[in-house]
Design a protein around this motif. Structure first.
Motif, short mmCIF file in Angstrom:
data_model
loop_
_atom_site.label_atom_id
_atom_site.label_comp_id
_atom_site.label_asym_id
_atom_site.label_seq_id
_atom_site.Cartn_x
_atom_site.Cartn_y
_atom_site.Cartn_z
N ALA A 341 2.43 -6.15 -3.76
CA ALA A 341 1.64 -5.97 -2.67
C ALA A 341 0.56 -5.06 -2.79
O ALA A 341 -0.64 -4.91 -2.42
N HIS A 342 1.15 -3.67 -3.36
CA HIS A 342 0.13 -2.67 -3.73
C HIS A 342 -0.74 -2.81 -4.92
O HIS A 342 -1.82 -2.68 -5.00
N ALA A 343 -0.37 -3.82 -5.81
CA ALA A 343 -1.22 -4.20 -6.84
C ALA A 343 -2.39 -5.32 -6.38
O ALA A 343 -3.36 -5.06 -6.67
N SER A 344 -1.68 -6.20 -5.30
CA SER A 344 -2.91 -7.04 -4.70
C SER A 344 -3.86 -6.14 -4.10
O SER A 344 -5.26 -6.44 -3.85
N GLY A 404 -8.02 -3.78 5.30
CA GLY A 404 -8.16 -3.22 6.65
C GLY A 404 -6.66 -3.17 7.44
O GLY A 404 -6.33 -2.45 8.13
N ARG A 405 -6.12 -4.57 7.47
CA ARG A 405 -5.09 -4.76 7.86
C ARG A 405 -3.93 -3.66 7.33
O ARG A 405 -2.91 -3.35 8.02
N TRP A 406 -4.05 -3.46 6.25
CA TRP A 406 -2.95 -2.50 5.54
C TRP A 406 -3.39 -1.27 6.15
O TRP A 406 -2.68 -0.39 6.39
N ALA A 407 -4.62 -0.92 5.99
CA ALA A 407 -4.95 0.46 6.56
C ALA A 407 -4.59 0.84 8.19
O ALA A 407 -4.15 2.02 8.35
N VAL A 408 -4.74 -0.19 8.83
CA VAL A 408 -4.37 -0.19 10.28
C VAL A 408 -3.12 -0.12 10.48
O VAL A 408 -2.53 0.92 11.25
N ASP A 409 -2.30 -0.79 10.10
CA ASP A 409 -0.76 -1.03 10.48
C ASP A 409 0.03 -1.31 9.48
O ASP A 409 1.40 -1.55 9.62
N THR A 411 0.20 -3.85 7.24
CA THR A 411 0.55 -5.19 6.74
C THR A 411 0.45 -5.47 5.45
O THR A 411 -0.76 -5.10 5.04
N LEU A 412 1.42 -6.07 5.18
CA LEU A 412 1.39 -6.58 3.54
C LEU A 412 0.51 -7.50 3.38
O LEU A 412 0.41 -8.43 4.32
N PRO A 413 -0.36 -7.84 2.43
CA PRO A 413 -1.33 -9.10 2.17
C PRO A 413 -0.27 -10.32 1.78
O PRO A 413 0.84 -10.08 1.53
N PRO A 414 -1.02 -11.44 2.05
CA PRO A 414 0.03 -12.78 1.75
C PRO A 414 -0.12 -12.73 0.21
O PRO A 414 -0.50 -12.00 -0.49
N SER A 415 1.01 -13.67 -0.24
CA SER A 415 1.16 -13.79 -1.62
C SER A 415 0.59 -15.30 -1.90
O SER A 415 1.29 -16.23 -1.68
N HIS A 416 -0.51 -14.97 -2.69
CA HIS A 416 -1.14 -16.29 -3.14
C HIS A 416 -1.98 -16.10 -4.47
O HIS A 416 -2.24 -14.84 -4.87
N GLY A 417 -2.46 -17.22 -4.86
CA GLY A 417 -3.42 -16.80 -6.12
C GLY A 417 -4.85 -16.37 -5.92
O GLY A 417 -5.26 -15.85 -6.75
N GLN A 418 -5.26 -16.07 -4.53
CA GLN A 418 -6.41 -15.24 -4.41
C GLN A 418 -6.49 -14.00 -4.07
O GLN A 418 -7.09 -13.06 -3.65
N LEU A 419 -5.24 -13.31 -4.28
CA LEU A 419 -4.72 -11.79 -3.92
C LEU A 419 -4.09 -11.32 -5.11
O LEU A 419 -2.93 -11.93 -5.53
#
Length: 419
Positions: A341-344, A404-409, A411-419
């Motif tokens: 997630a941090h890499a994404s 922004g979602r990570w900074a606010v609360d 939230t880990l980003p979704p796991s897919h090919g665009q991240l």
């Protein structure tokens, strides 16, 4: 497009090379040096190739023979196994010379990465051997007119014991025209309820019966990537040329981050090229504005300040690309949901920054260079066209949204090919 037009277009396609001539296995410093030298060569004819849409067949052969396309082959298979930080720098450097040529092998690297994670040992041995022999991979992944970018209709149908038949049409197939092998993203059969089977990758030779590569890309930028259409008409695929794809995103992965950081590196290269060309123009061709009271346009304080702002933005973008690539390397070394997630997130920041920097640099080039720079014969507008076209690959706004979602609360980003 009628049959006659298709035949004419196909007749212009470069023919794949035969044989298994080994390419150099480059160390990290060698790869960067080769990329820097090759970028300088590519820059010489970049404007003319873009203006006349001259497909870079000989240049791609030069890239292949350099050994750069083999730098991620695992060490266990005789490759250099270079880290993502080096691969990203290679892409950035190549893009400073010609971003269309830099984009062409993007999918090659993505599918070499896919082989590492999803191919069986026999497939790895064969295809890594192909890369070390100088062969190129393209892609037939996206589909035009589908519901969204991850929606696919292309399907592998059973065709007898150990055989499948591939049917479908793919668009934006960057690299396919210059490829020896085209990895095709397709559903494997249908499930009992009639729904599509899981996604797999079918590896087909570009010259296989039923594989039709059409040079119909007409984008305003990245004009010589030949990102056209691939039609697949009853293409027979043996079972040992099919590998899984559907499980790629079910656990922690950096597959998407790897692909995305190379896109970011490419945009950083476009931005750097725009500044370089702007500086060359201002120091050799521009006239000073009278109110500045200077002898040279390069001494105008407003011009200097604008260059400073562009340099600040591009340096920041370049630094974010380098850090994002290192974050992917760190995640690969200790893979977990958190490190992935941090890499994404690091890659998302790089993609958002390079999008802004490349589009802005391509536009502000004319602000600092003046009226004469807008002459179409100079083709300086290619930097903005290239940046604007390539940065549309997927929306930068969604990168910012996930940050922004990570900074606010948290939230880990979704796991897919665009991240």
């Amino acid at each position: 497009m009628n049959a006659a037009q298709t035949s004419t277009i196909e007749g212009r396609l470069p023919q794949p090379r035969r044989g298994r001539t080994a390419v150099p296995v480059l160390a990290a410093d060698e790869a960067v040096a080769v990329a820097r030298d090759l970028a300088a060569e590519l820059a010489i004819g970049s404007a003319e190739r873009d203006a006349d849409r001259v497909l870079p067949s000989s240049e791609i052969d030069r890239l292949s023979s350099s050994g750069l396309l083999a730098i991620t082959v695992p060490a266990a298979h005789g490759g250099a196994d270079l880290p993502v930080s080096v691969v990203a720098e290679v892409f950035r450097l190549l893009a400073t010379g010609d971003p269309s040529i830099a984009q062409i092998p993007h999918s090659h690297f993505v599918y070499v990465n896919a082989l590492r994670h999803r191919a069986d040992p026999a497939q790895q041995e064969f295809f890594f051997g192909e890369v070390l022999a100088g062969k190129r991979f393209g892609n037939a992944q996206s589909e035009v007119g589908s519901k969204h970018v991850r929606d696919h209709a292309t399907t592998l149908h059973p065709a007898g014991p150990g055989r499948w038949r591939l049917e479908g049409t793919k668009g934006y197939a960057t690299g396919a025209l210059f490829a020896d092998w085209i990895p095709v993203l397709a559903h494997l059969g249908t499930l009992p309820d009639g729904s599509a089977g899981p996604l797999h990758v079918a590896w087909v030779e570009r010259t296989a019966p039923g594989v039709i590569v059409i040079d119909d890309w007409n984008g305003m930028g990245q004009r010589t990537t030949a990102s056209g259409t691939v039609r697949l008409e009853s293409v027979e695929v043996p079972e040992d040329r099919i590998m899984g794809y559907h499980l790629t995103f079910e656990g922690p992965q950096t597959y998407g981050a790897f692909a995305q950081v190379l896109h970011a590196a490419l945009d950083a290269g476009i931005a750097r090229a725009a500044i370089t060309d702007a500086a060359e123009f201002v120091t050799t061709k521009s006239r000073p504005y009278p109110d500045a009271g200077v002898e040279r346009a390069a001494e105008d304080p407003l011009v200097v300040h604008a260059f400073g702002e562009m340099e600040l933005a591009v340096r920041g973008a370049e630094a974010l690309v380098a850090e994002a690539a290192r974050a992917v390397d760190r995640a690969d070394a200790d893979l977990s949901a958190e490190t992935a997630a941090h890499a994404s997130l690091a890659v998302a920041a790089a993609r958002a920054a390079t999008t802004q920097a490349s589009v802005d640099a391509g536009s502000r080039l004319f602000e600092v260079a003046g009226t004469r720079s807008a002459l179409d014969s100079l083709n300086l507008n290619r930097h903005w066209r290239n940046a604007r076209t390539h940065t549309l690959h997927d929306p930068a706004a969604w990168k910012v949204q996930h940050l922004g979602r990570w900074a606010v609360d948290g939230t880990l980003p979704p796991s897919h090919g665009q991240l």
